[in-house]
Scaffold this motif. Structure first.
Motif, mmCIF file in Angstrom:
data_model
loop_
_atom_site.group_PDB
_atom_site.id
_atom_site.type_symbol
_atom_site.label_atom_id
_atom_site.label_comp_id
_atom_site.label_asym_id
_atom_site.label_seq_id
_atom_site.Cartn_x
_atom_site.Cartn_y
_atom_site.Cartn_z
ATOM 1 N N TRP A 114 4.114 -5.199 0.643
ATOM 2 C CA TRP A 114 3.551 -3.988 -0.592
ATOM 3 C C TRP A 114 4.448 -2.823 -0.411
ATOM 4 O O TRP A 114 4.160 -2.486 0.953
ATOM 5 N N ASP A 115 4.782 -2.386 -1.807
ATOM 6 C CA ASP A 115 4.816 -0.948 -1.208
ATOM 7 C C ASP A 115 4.004 0.100 -1.321
ATOM 8 O O ASP A 115 4.721 1.423 -1.035
ATOM 9 N N HIS A 116 2.953 0.114 -1.677
ATOM 10 C CA HIS A 116 2.407 0.838 -1.108
ATOM 11 C C HIS A 116 2.108 2.281 -2.427
ATOM 12 O O HIS A 116 1.626 3.176 -2.238
ATOM 13 N N LYS A 117 2.331 1.731 -2.962
ATOM 14 C CA LYS A 117 2.848 2.983 -4.349
ATOM 15 C C LYS A 117 1.109 2.941 -5.476
ATOM 16 O O LYS A 117 1.064 3.521 -6.760
ATOM 17 N N GLU A 118 0.329 2.239 -5.549
ATOM 18 C CA GLU A 118 -0.787 1.989 -5.867
ATOM 19 C C GLU A 118 -1.996 1.604 -5.015
ATOM 20 O O GLU A 118 -1.546 0.754 -4.038
ATOM 21 N N SER A 119 -3.089 1.940 -5.962
ATOM 22 C CA SER A 119 -4.186 2.033 -4.898
ATOM 23 C C SER A 119 -4.887 0.454 -5.022
ATOM 24 O O SER A 119 -4.756 -0.269 -6.284
ATOM 25 N N ARG A 120 -5.502 0.218 -3.892
ATOM 26 C CA ARG A 120 -6.184 -1.270 -4.310
ATOM 27 C C ARG A 120 -6.909 -1.376 -2.767
ATOM 28 O O ARG A 120 -6.551 -1.361 -2.079
ATOM 29 N N GLU A 121 -7.700 -2.657 -3.021
ATOM 30 C CA GLU A 121 -8.751 -2.682 -1.432
ATOM 31 C C GLU A 121 -7.646 -3.116 -0.691
ATOM 32 O O GLU A 121 -6.610 -4.929 -1.348
ATOM 33 N N VAL A 122 -7.634 -3.552 0.127
ATOM 34 C CA VAL A 122 -7.442 -4.025 1.227
ATOM 35 C C VAL A 122 -7.983 -4.669 2.751
ATOM 36 O O VAL A 122 -9.094 -4.129 2.607
ATOM 37 N N ASP A 123 -7.981 -4.989 3.727
ATOM 38 C CA ASP A 123 -8.200 -5.651 4.992
ATOM 39 C C ASP A 123 -8.582 -4.367 5.126
ATOM 40 O O ASP A 123 -9.858 -4.092 6.326
ATOM 41 N N SER B 278 -19.519 -7.147 7.128
ATOM 42 C CA SER B 278 -21.138 -7.281 6.898
ATOM 43 C C SER B 278 -21.375 -6.883 5.060
ATOM 44 O O SER B 278 -22.022 -6.080 4.509
ATOM 45 N N GLY B 279 -19.788 -6.958 4.520
ATOM 46 C CA GLY B 279 -20.003 -7.110 2.847
ATOM 47 C C GLY B 279 -19.720 -5.503 2.458
ATOM 48 O O GLY B 279 -19.810 -5.263 1.281
ATOM 49 N N TRP B 280 -19.407 -4.982 3.621
ATOM 50 C CA TRP B 280 -18.129 -3.637 2.939
ATOM 51 C C TRP B 280 -16.930 -3.500 2.888
ATOM 52 O O TRP B 280 -16.247 -4.321 3.517
ATOM 53 N N LYS B 281 -16.347 -3.005 1.579
ATOM 54 C CA LYS B 281 -14.682 -2.844 1.883
ATOM 55 C C LYS B 281 -14.198 -1.749 1.655
ATOM 56 O O LYS B 281 -14.705 -0.469 2.516
ATOM 57 N N SER B 282 -13.252 -1.849 2.132
ATOM 58 C CA SER B 282 -11.955 -0.850 2.171
ATOM 59 C C SER B 282 -10.821 -0.806 0.886
ATOM 60 O O SER B 282 -10.529 -1.970 1.106
ATOM 61 N N LEU B 283 -10.336 0.992 1.504
ATOM 62 C CA LEU B 283 -10.077 0.839 -0.188
ATOM 63 C C LEU B 283 -8.449 1.052 0.299
ATOM 64 O O LEU B 283 -8.735 2.861 1.022
ATOM 65 N N TYR B 284 -7.398 1.151 0.404
ATOM 66 C CA TYR B 284 -6.283 1.779 0.154
ATOM 67 C C TYR B 284 -5.723 3.472 -0.892
ATOM 68 O O TYR B 284 -6.024 2.442 -2.026
ATOM 69 N N LEU B 285 -6.327 4.738 -1.244
ATOM 70 C CA LEU B 285 -6.480 5.436 -2.149
ATOM 71 C C LEU B 285 -4.692 5.657 -1.735
ATOM 72 O O LEU B 285 -4.164 6.506 -1.619
ATOM 73 N N ALA B 286 -4.046 5.765 -3.428
ATOM 74 C CA ALA B 286 -2.799 5.955 -3.308
ATOM 75 C C ALA B 286 -2.507 7.660 -3.946
ATOM 76 O O ALA B 286 -1.475 8.202 -4.138
ATOM 77 N N ASP B 287 -3.491 7.674 -4.871
ATOM 78 C CA ASP B 287 -3.692 9.233 -5.073
ATOM 79 C C ASP B 287 -3.373 10.222 -3.923
ATOM 80 O O ASP B 287 -2.925 11.474 -4.521
ATOM 81 N N ALA B 288 -3.637 9.927 -3.818
ATOM 82 C CA ALA B 288 -3.679 10.976 -1.724
ATOM 83 C C ALA B 288 -3.024 10.924 -0.758
ATOM 84 O O ALA B 288 -3.030 9.802 -1.107
ATOM 85 N N GLN B 289 -2.126 11.683 -0.201
ATOM 86 C CA GLN B 289 -1.683 12.041 0.348
ATOM 87 C C GLN B 289 -1.807 12.697 1.575
ATOM 88 O O GLN B 289 -2.021 13.877 1.406
#
Length: 326
Positions: A166-175, A215-226
Motif C-alpha cells: 500500500w502506497d500510504h498516500k491516503e488516510s485509512r483505518e489500519v491495525d 477493546s473496541g478501539w480503532k487505529s487510524l493512519y492520517l495521510a493529511d499530516a506529515q
C-alpha cells in the motif's frame, strides 16, 4: 475547552537528533490545543545528547535513568504523571512539520472520531518519500512465512507484517501505526495499563494497538499530516542487538497472544530455521557485516532462550533485558 497534549520522547544516545526533534516541536503549530509537557526520559545516555535540553523555550520535563530501562518502561515513566487529554510518543529521530500536531489532534476531536483511540501520521524518509510504516496484526502463519523467507520471495502470496503493498498516500483505518509517532487518548492508554514492559524494545507498540483493538478501539493512519523520520533510530548503532531484541519480542508476543502450541511453533521456527534463512540472504548480498550481525544476534537469542522458556512456561519471573543491553 481546548484539548491538552503531552509529548513523551525516550532518549538513548540520540546525539543531535534529539535537539533537532525538540527544535521541530517549537516550530510546529500549536493552534487549538495546549502543549502541557514535553517529557524527555533519558535511558542513561553518555553521548552528551542531554546537554542544554532544559534551555529550550518549551515546558520540558526531564526524567533521568541511570541505565537503559528499555523503551516501554521509559514511555510508561513519562506518561505516569500526565493529566493531559492526549499522549504523543515521539522518537527523537522524528522532525515535525508545521501541521504535524494540530491535524491529528483536530481529527481526534471530531465527533465521528470518538472511537479512534490511536492515530499515526504520514512519515517521510530521508529522501522525502512516503515511508510504508503501517502494519497488520501478525498471525502464527505470517511469522512462519517470515522465518522461511517466503515473505521476501513471494510477497503477494505471503504478505509481510508491514503493509508494503500500500502506497500510504491516503488516510485509512489500519491495525497498527508506527510507534515513532503514536498519538493516543490518555484515558485509553491508562485503561490498557500502558505499554507492556516485558517488551524491552520492539513489539510494544504492536501489542498496545492489538489490545486497544480487542477493546473496541480503532487505529487510524492520517495521510493529511506529515513528519520526517530518519528510521532505525539509535539502534542502527547496534544491529546485532537490534535483531536480538526484535526476535525476543516476537517470541514474547506469540506466547502472549497466540495459543501455546502455535507460539511454540513460531518460537522453534525463529530459533532454528530463520538463522539459516537470514544467512542465505546475507550470502546472496555478499555482506560479511550482515552475516556477522546475524550470528551475533542469534547467539544472544540462543543464550536468552532458557530464560524466555522458563518465563512462558510459568516457572519463574522474567528478568527483563540481559545485562548487555542496548
Amino acid at each position: 475547552m481546548i484539548p491538552s497534549l503531552d509529548i513523551i520522547i525516550v532518549n538513548w544516545n540520540s546525539g543531535k537528533q534529539l535537539h533537532q526533534c525538540i527544535e521541530s516541536i517549537m516550530g510546529a503549530s500549536k493552534d487549538g490545543f495546549r502543549l502541557s509537557n514535553v517529557c524527555i526520559v533519558d535511558n542513561g545516555s553518555h553521548d552528551g545528547s542531554m546537554n542544554g535540553i532544559g534551555n529550550f523555550d518549551l515546558p520540558i520535563r526531564i526524567i533521568r535513568n541511570e541505565d537503559n530501562k528499555g523503551f516501554a518502561t521509559a514511555c510508561n515513566q513519562g506518561a505516569r504523571s500526565s493529566q493531559s487529554d492526549y499522549l504523543l510518543f515521539l522518537n527523537p529521530d522524528v522532525k515535525l512539520l508545521e501541521g504535524s500536531l494540530i491535524k491529528p489532534l483536530d481529527f481526534m476531536e471530531r465527533l465521528d472520531s470518538q472511537m479512534v483511540g490511536i492515530v499515526g501520521i504520514q512519515l517521510l524518509n530521508e529522501s522525502g518519500d512516503v515511508a510504508r510504516t503501517c502494519a497488520r496484526f501478525p498471525t502464527p502463519a505470517s511469522f512462519c512465512f517470515l522465518s522461511l523467507g517466503l515473505s521476501k520471495l513471494f510477497p503477494k502470496m505471503f504478505p509481510d507484517h508491514f503493509m508494503k503493498e500500500w502506497d500510504h498516500k491516503e488516510s485509512r483505518e489500519v491495525d497498527q501505526v508506527m510507534g515513532a509517532f503514536l498519538l493516543i487518548r490518555r484515558s485509553l492508554f491508562q485503561r490498557l495499563g500502558g505499554f507492556d514492559e516485558r517488551f524491552f524494545v520492539y513489539y510494544e507498540d504492536l501489542d498496545l494497538s492489538y489490545r486497544a483493538w480487542k477493546s473496541g478501539w480503532k487505529s487510524l493512519y492520517l495521510a493529511d499530516a506529515q513528519a520526517y523520520h530518519k528510521g532505525g533510530g539509535t539502534s542502527r548503532q547496534v544491529k546485532d542487538r537490534r535483531l536480538f531484541y526484535s526476535l525476543r519480542s516476537r517470541i514474547l508476543y506469540s506466547y502472549k497472544h497466540f495459543g501455546w502450541g502455535s507460539a511454540t511453533v513460531v518460537t522453534l521456527m525463529t530459533l532454528l530455521v530463520e538463522p539459516f534463512t537470514r544467512l542465505v540472504w546475507a550470502v546472496a548480498r555478499l555482506s560479511v557485516t550482515e552475516m556477522a550481525n546475524t550470528l551475533k544476534g542469534y547467539i544472544l537469542l540462543w543464550r536468552e532462550a532458557p530464560k524466555i522458556f522458563k518465563y512462558v512456561w510459568g516457572l519463574g519471573k522474567y528478568e527483563g533485558a540481559p545485562a548487555e543491553s542496548l
